[in-house]
Design a protein around this motif. Sequence first.
Motif, mmCIF file in Angstrom:
data_model
loop_
_atom_site.group_PDB
_atom_site.id
_atom_site.type_symbol
_atom_site.label_atom_id
_atom_site.label_comp_id
_atom_site.label_asym_id
_atom_site.label_seq_id
_atom_site.Cartn_x
_atom_site.Cartn_y
_atom_site.Cartn_z
ATOM 1 N N PHE A 127 44.982 50.649 35.490
ATOM 2 C CA PHE A 127 44.876 51.280 36.701
ATOM 3 C C PHE A 127 44.407 52.683 36.063
ATOM 4 O O PHE A 127 44.862 53.062 34.993
ATOM 5 N N ARG A 128 43.775 53.642 36.801
ATOM 6 C CA ARG A 128 43.584 54.825 36.353
ATOM 7 C C ARG A 128 43.865 56.072 37.522
ATOM 8 O O ARG A 128 43.634 55.390 38.641
ATOM 9 N N GLN A 129 44.312 57.243 37.182
ATOM 10 C CA GLN A 129 44.578 58.050 38.206
ATOM 11 C C GLN A 129 44.134 59.518 37.542
ATOM 12 O O GLN A 129 44.298 60.034 36.541
ATOM 13 N N ALA A 130 43.062 59.843 38.207
ATOM 14 C CA ALA A 130 42.606 61.416 37.840
ATOM 15 C C ALA A 130 43.048 62.495 38.769
ATOM 16 O O ALA A 130 43.812 62.317 39.795
ATOM 17 N N PRO A 131 43.154 63.738 38.328
ATOM 18 C CA PRO A 131 43.783 64.729 38.830
ATOM 19 C C PRO A 131 43.365 64.865 40.698
ATOM 20 O O PRO A 131 42.167 64.868 40.808
ATOM 21 N N GLY A 132 44.387 64.801 41.462
ATOM 22 C CA GLY A 132 43.977 64.924 42.745
ATOM 23 C C GLY A 132 43.677 63.761 43.569
ATOM 24 O O GLY A 132 43.249 63.688 44.551
ATOM 25 N N ASN A 133 43.390 62.633 42.692
ATOM 26 C CA ASN A 133 43.204 61.365 43.256
ATOM 27 C C ASN A 133 44.140 60.342 43.301
ATOM 28 O O ASN A 133 45.185 60.420 42.528
ATOM 29 N N GLU A 134 43.995 59.314 44.217
ATOM 30 C CA GLU A 134 44.999 58.240 44.246
ATOM 31 C C GLU A 134 44.821 57.152 42.914
ATOM 32 O O GLU A 134 43.750 57.277 42.450
ATOM 33 N N ARG A 135 45.699 56.627 42.677
ATOM 34 C CA ARG A 135 45.740 55.587 41.527
ATOM 35 C C ARG A 135 44.647 54.639 41.967
ATOM 36 O O ARG A 135 44.682 54.096 43.062
#
Length: 125
Positions: free
Chosen positions: A37-45
Amino acid sequence: QVQLVESGGGLVQAGASMRLSCVVSGRTFADDAVAWFRQAPGNEREFVAAIRWMSNSPYYGGPAGPAKGRFTIARDNAKNTVYLQMNNLEPEDTAVYFCATGSMGDSIRGPYEYWGQGTQVSVSS
């Protein structure tokens, strides 16, 4: 106790390649899946890819998923390690990448019980 340790992140320029590794200790069950999985700042995983220990069929979540034909997931059962090969990286791929295992449902997309601490991938333009 199940533990996952990711490695291989860092800072690269757009167009570069990078390979992430996820070492899994304390296997859950024989045909469990390991997912990225990945999670960018301000975004959901978001789900990236997954593969089962006893299957040769990786899953990338469809053409609209973040893998977009640029990422490849692979496993080495002897090393209890799952890899995520990422090619032609884009700034939009910048995120913390997590691996997870311990499937808690019928879907390979999750949910998962055990998670690694994550590794930062940063792609500059």
